[in-house]
Design a protein around this motif. Structure first.
Motif, short mmCIF file in Angstrom:
data_model
loop_
_atom_site.label_atom_id
_atom_site.label_comp_id
_atom_site.label_asym_id
_atom_site.label_seq_id
_atom_site.Cartn_x
_atom_site.Cartn_y
_atom_site.Cartn_z
N ASP A 192 -5.75 -6.15 -2.02
CA ASP A 192 -4.30 -6.01 -2.06
C ASP A 192 -3.73 -7.29 -2.66
O ASP A 192 -4.31 -8.38 -2.49
CB ASP A 192 -3.74 -5.81 -0.65
CG ASP A 192 -3.98 -4.40 -0.12
OD1 ASP A 192 -4.10 -3.48 -0.94
OD2 ASP A 192 -4.03 -4.23 1.11
N GLU A 236 0.83 -1.20 0.00
CA GLU A 236 0.00 0.00 0.00
C GLU A 236 0.88 1.27 0.00
O GLU A 236 0.70 2.16 -0.83
CB GLU A 236 -0.91 0.02 1.23
CG GLU A 236 -2.00 -1.02 1.25
CD GLU A 236 -3.31 -0.50 0.68
OE1 GLU A 236 -3.41 0.71 0.41
OE2 GLU A 236 -4.24 -1.31 0.50
N THR A 296 -4.53 -0.87 -4.16
CA THR A 296 -4.44 -0.39 -2.79
C THR A 296 -5.72 0.30 -2.35
O THR A 296 -6.62 0.56 -3.17
CB THR A 296 -3.28 0.61 -2.66
OG1 THR A 296 -3.58 1.76 -3.46
CG2 THR A 296 -1.97 0.00 -3.13
#
Length: 618
Positions: A414, A113, A519
Motif C-alpha cells: 500500500d 484500499e 491494494t
C-alpha cells in the motif's frame, strides 16, 4: 355481347387496381396519429453500506458480545468489503453506492484500499456518496474518493495533519528497577531505543522524519487529486487550519452537502429522476442471531458453520497479522500472532484445495522472532514451488514482516505501508535491582564460564556481549541474503536500504524493496490474471476464523507462565488507565519484552510508534 364482356372485364380490373391503392383520406378529416405512451422511468437502485466500529484486516473470530448475540450491525472486515464493493462495481442493476461512516475508524492504508474500489465504482458509471457526522483525517481521506461528501452542519472535520509519536519506556523500567541490556545490528534499527533511552538517537529520529514526510505527502496528493476544486497548496492551508464545522467545511470545498442523517436517504432518492430504491443489506449474507429465549441456542455457536464453500477457481488469501512468534501451546488457535504452525496449516489448506490456483500473502506485522520468521519464509518458499505466492503489504510489513515477504515472487505495498527495518535486535531484561529492592536473594550455582550469560540477574559481560553481537551479525547476514536473493538487481546496494531503515510503500519502490504500490484487491486481481482465471474466481480467506470451541481450547491450553508474569501482569493492568492510542503500543512493547525472556534474537521494528492523528490509532 362482345362489348358487354369487354366492359365487365374492364370494370373488374379497375376494381382490383383501386383495392390495391392505399386509401386516401382528406387531410382535414384524418384522425391524428396515436403515438406510443412513454415507458415509465425505472427507479434507480442504490446500495447502502453501513460501516461502524474499527475496520479489521481479516474476518473476526467468534465474539460473545451484545452485538453478536442480537445480530446488530458490525463493520465487515476489509476482505469482505472488497468482495462487496467489487460486486457493486460490476452490478449492472446498480446506479449508486451510499456509505455511512458514522462512528467508524480505519487506517490511512485502509482508506486507500477502499478508496481505490470506490474509484472503480465511479468509473463504471455509478454515483458514490459518503456520510459521516464527524470526519477525522483517515475517514476524510476515504470520503474524498466519493462524488459527494455529506455531513451535518454542526459536525466536525478534524484534519490536523499526520504524525508519529515515539514512546520510550526506560523511565518506567527504571521505576520498576528493571534494566534493558540490548544489542542491535543496524545503525538505524532503533528497536532497542524505547527501552534504553528516553529520547531518540539522531539516526532513529531521521527514520521517523522520513516516514512522516512520506505519509504527509500521500495525504496531500490524495485529497488534491480527489477534490477537483482543491490543489495541494490549498489542502496544506486547510490542514493548517485543522478544524472545521460542517458549514465552514462546505465553504472551504471539503464537503459538498450539509444535512442531518435522517435527511440523507431522501436526498439520495432525489438525485435520480424516478427516485431510488435503497438496498440496506447489499452484498451481505443473511444474518443469524441468537434466540435469547432458547437456553440451548448458545451451543449452536460451539461449531463455526462458516460460509458455504465457493464453487469454482479460488485465490487463497493467507493473512499474517500480528507479531511473529514461535510455536507454543495454544499458538495454533491464536489470532493475535503469526506462527510457523498456523502459517503451515493455512498453506496446507491452500495446497490441498484443488480449486485454489494461487496464493496471496497479506502481511500486517511488525516482525518478531527471528527463527519463526525464517521457518515461515521457508514454508512459503516451498509453497511457491507448487502454487504461485505473491505478497500484499498492509499497514506494517517491517523487519520479520518484510523477511517473510521475501518468499513471494512479487511484492505489492500500500502507498502508506511502513516496511523495511532490515536489522536485528536482542538482549535481556535484568531484574537484579528489583529483587534486591523487595528483599529477594538468589545465589546461582553454575559450571561453565558463561553458564549465566542469559540469566536475568546480571548484564552481559564484555565477552558475552561479543558472543551476542556475533550471533546477531550472523542472523543479519542471513536476513540480507534473503533480501538480496528475492530482490536481485532491483536493490543496487543492500547496505543503503538495510541497517534498520524504514520506508513507506512509495519510498520502498525507489529503494527496490517492493515491485509496485497497490491494494490487496489489485494483488488478488493480478494473481488471478497470472493464473489465467479471468474474472470468474472466488476468494478463500485463511486461516479460517475461530469458533467459540477454538477460543475455549485456546484458553485451556495457553501458557501464561513467565518469570516476570506477576510484575508484568500488574503493569499490564495499569495500562487500562492509558488513552487508547498509548495502550496498544505499550502493550506491543510488553510483548517484545516477553519474547526476549525465551528468545534473545528478534527481527522486530521499534515498538512504541503511534499515529498522533485523532481517530487513526488502532
Amino acid at each position: 355481347m362482345k362489348s358487354f364482356l369487354t366492359a365487365t372485364l374492364t370494370a373488374a380490373i379497375l376494381s382490383l387496381c383501386v383495392q390495391a391503392l392505399p386509401a386516401q383520406t382528406p387531410p382535414s378529416t384524418a384522425p391524428a396519429p396515436q403515438s406510443a405512451a412513454p415507458a415509465p422511468a425505472r427507479r434507480a437502485k442504490v446500495a447502502v453500506i453501513h460501516l461502524s466500529d474499527t475496520l479489521l484486516e481479516r474476518p473476526a473470530s467468534f465474539s460473545l458480545s451484545l452485538a453478536s448475540l442480537t445480530g446488530a450491525d458490525q463493520s465487515p472486515p476489509l476482505s469482505s468489503l472488497i468482495v462487496t464493493l467489487n460486486k457493486a462495481a460490476k452490478d449492472s442493476s446498480l446506479n449508486g453506492v451510499f456509505l455511512d461512516l458514522s462512528a467508524f475508524s480505519l487506517t490511512l492504508n485502509q482508506a486507500q484500499e477502499i478508496g481505490a474500489l470506490l474509484t472503480t465504482i465511479r468509473h463504471n458509471g455509478k454515483r458514490v456518496a459518503v456520510y459521516s457526522s464527524d470526519y477525522d483525517l483517515d475517514t476524510y481521506v476515504l470520503a474524498s474518493y466519493a462524488d459527494t461528501v455529506i455531513m451535518p452542519e454542526n459536525g466536525s472535520v478534524i484534519i490536523p495533519g499526520v504524525g508519529l509519536q515515539m514512546i520510550f519506556f526506560k523511565g518506567a523500567l527504571d521505576k520498576l528497577d528493571l534494566a534493558a541490556d540490548f544489542v542491535q545490528v543496524g545503525k538505524f534499527k532503533g528497536a532497542e531505543e524505547p527501552f534504553t533511552r528516553t529520547s531518540p538517537s539522531p539516526e532513529y529520529k531521521a527514520q521517523i522524519d522520513k516516514l512522516v514526510d512520506g505519509m504527509y505527502s500521500e495525504v496531500l496528493s490524495i485529497i488534491a487529486k480527489n477534490r477537483p476544486n482543491l490543489d495541494e497548496d490549498q489542502v496544506k492551508k486547510d490542514i493548517d487550519e485543522s478544524w472545521f464545522t460542517g458549514t465552514t467545511a462546505k465553504a472551504a470545498g471539503l464537503v459538498d452537502q450539509t444535512m442531518p442523517r435522517d435527511h440523507v436517504e431522501a436526498w439520495v432518492e432525489s438525485q435520480f429522476p424516478a427516485g431510488a430504491t435503497l438496498v440496506s443489506d447489499y452484498g451481505q449474507p443473511p444474518k443469524q442471531s441468537l434466540d435469547l429465549n432458547n437456553p440451548f441456542a448458545l451451543f449452536s455457536m460451539l461449531a463455526s458453520p462458516g460460509p458455504s464453500k465457493p464453487r469454482g477457481p479460488e485465490i487463497a488469501v493467507i493473512y499474517a497479522v500480528g507479531e511473529i512468534a514461535e510455536d507454543s501451546p495454544g499458538s495454533l488457535d491464536s489470532s493475535d500472532s503469526v506462527t510457523p504452525a498456523s502459517t503451515r496449516e493455512a498453506i496446507d489448506a491452500a495446497l490441498k484445495d484443488d480449486q485454489v490456483k494461487a496464493i496471496v500473502l497479506r502481511i500486517d506485522s511488525p516482525g518478531g522472532s527471528a527463527s519463526a520468521s525464517d521457518e515461515i519464509w521457508a514454508a512459503l518458499k516451498d509453497a511457491d514451488k507448487k502454487k504461485p505466492v505473491t505478497v500484499s503489504m498492509g499497514r506494517l510489513a517491517a523487519s520479520g514482516g518484510y523477511y517473510i515477504a521475501c518468499a513471494g515472487r512479487h511484492i505489492t505495498a500500500d502507498p502508506a505501508t511502513i516496511t523495511g527495518s532490515i536489522g536485528v535486535v536482542g538482549g535481556k531484561i535484568v531484574i537484579k535491582d528489583l529483587l534486591d529492592k523487595v528483599g529477594i536473594s538468589i545465589v546461582p550455582v553454575s559450571r561453565g564460564a558463561h553458564a549465566d550469560m542469559l540469566s536475568m540477574l546480571q548484564p552481559f559481560t564484555p565477552e558475552e556481549r561479543a558472543f551476542v553481537q556475533k550471533t546477531m551479525t550472523d542472523t543479519y547476514a542471513v536476513f540480507t541474503s534473503r533480501v538480496t536473493a528475492a530482490r536481485g538487481d532491483k536493490i543496487k546496494d543492500i547496505t543503503a536500504v538495510a541497517q534498520g531503515r524504514l520506508f513507506t510503500g512509495e519510498q520502498a519502490i525507489q529503494a527496490g524493496l517492493v515491485d509496485d504500490v497497490g491494494t490487496l484487491n489489485d494483488t488478488i486481481a493480478a494473481a488471478a490474471k497470472n493464473a489465467h482465471l479471468g474474472a470468474n474466481y472466488q476468494i478463500l480467506v485463511l486461516p479460517e476464523s475461530k469458533s467459540l470451541l477454538d477460543i475455549l481450547r485456546e484458553g485451556f491450553s495457553a501458557d501464561a507462565s513467565t518469570p516476570l508474569g506477576l510484575k508484568f501482569d500488574a503493569f499490564q493492568a495499569a495500562l487500562t488507565s492509558l488513552p487508547p492510542e498509548l495502550r496498544a503500543p505499550t502493550q506491543n512493547a510488553l510483548h517484545m519484552l516477553r519474547q526476549l525472556q525465551h528468545e534473545q534474537v528478534l527481527l522486530a521494528m521499534p515498538p512504541g510508534l503511534v499515529e498522533s492523528t485523532p481517530g487513526s490509532n488502532r
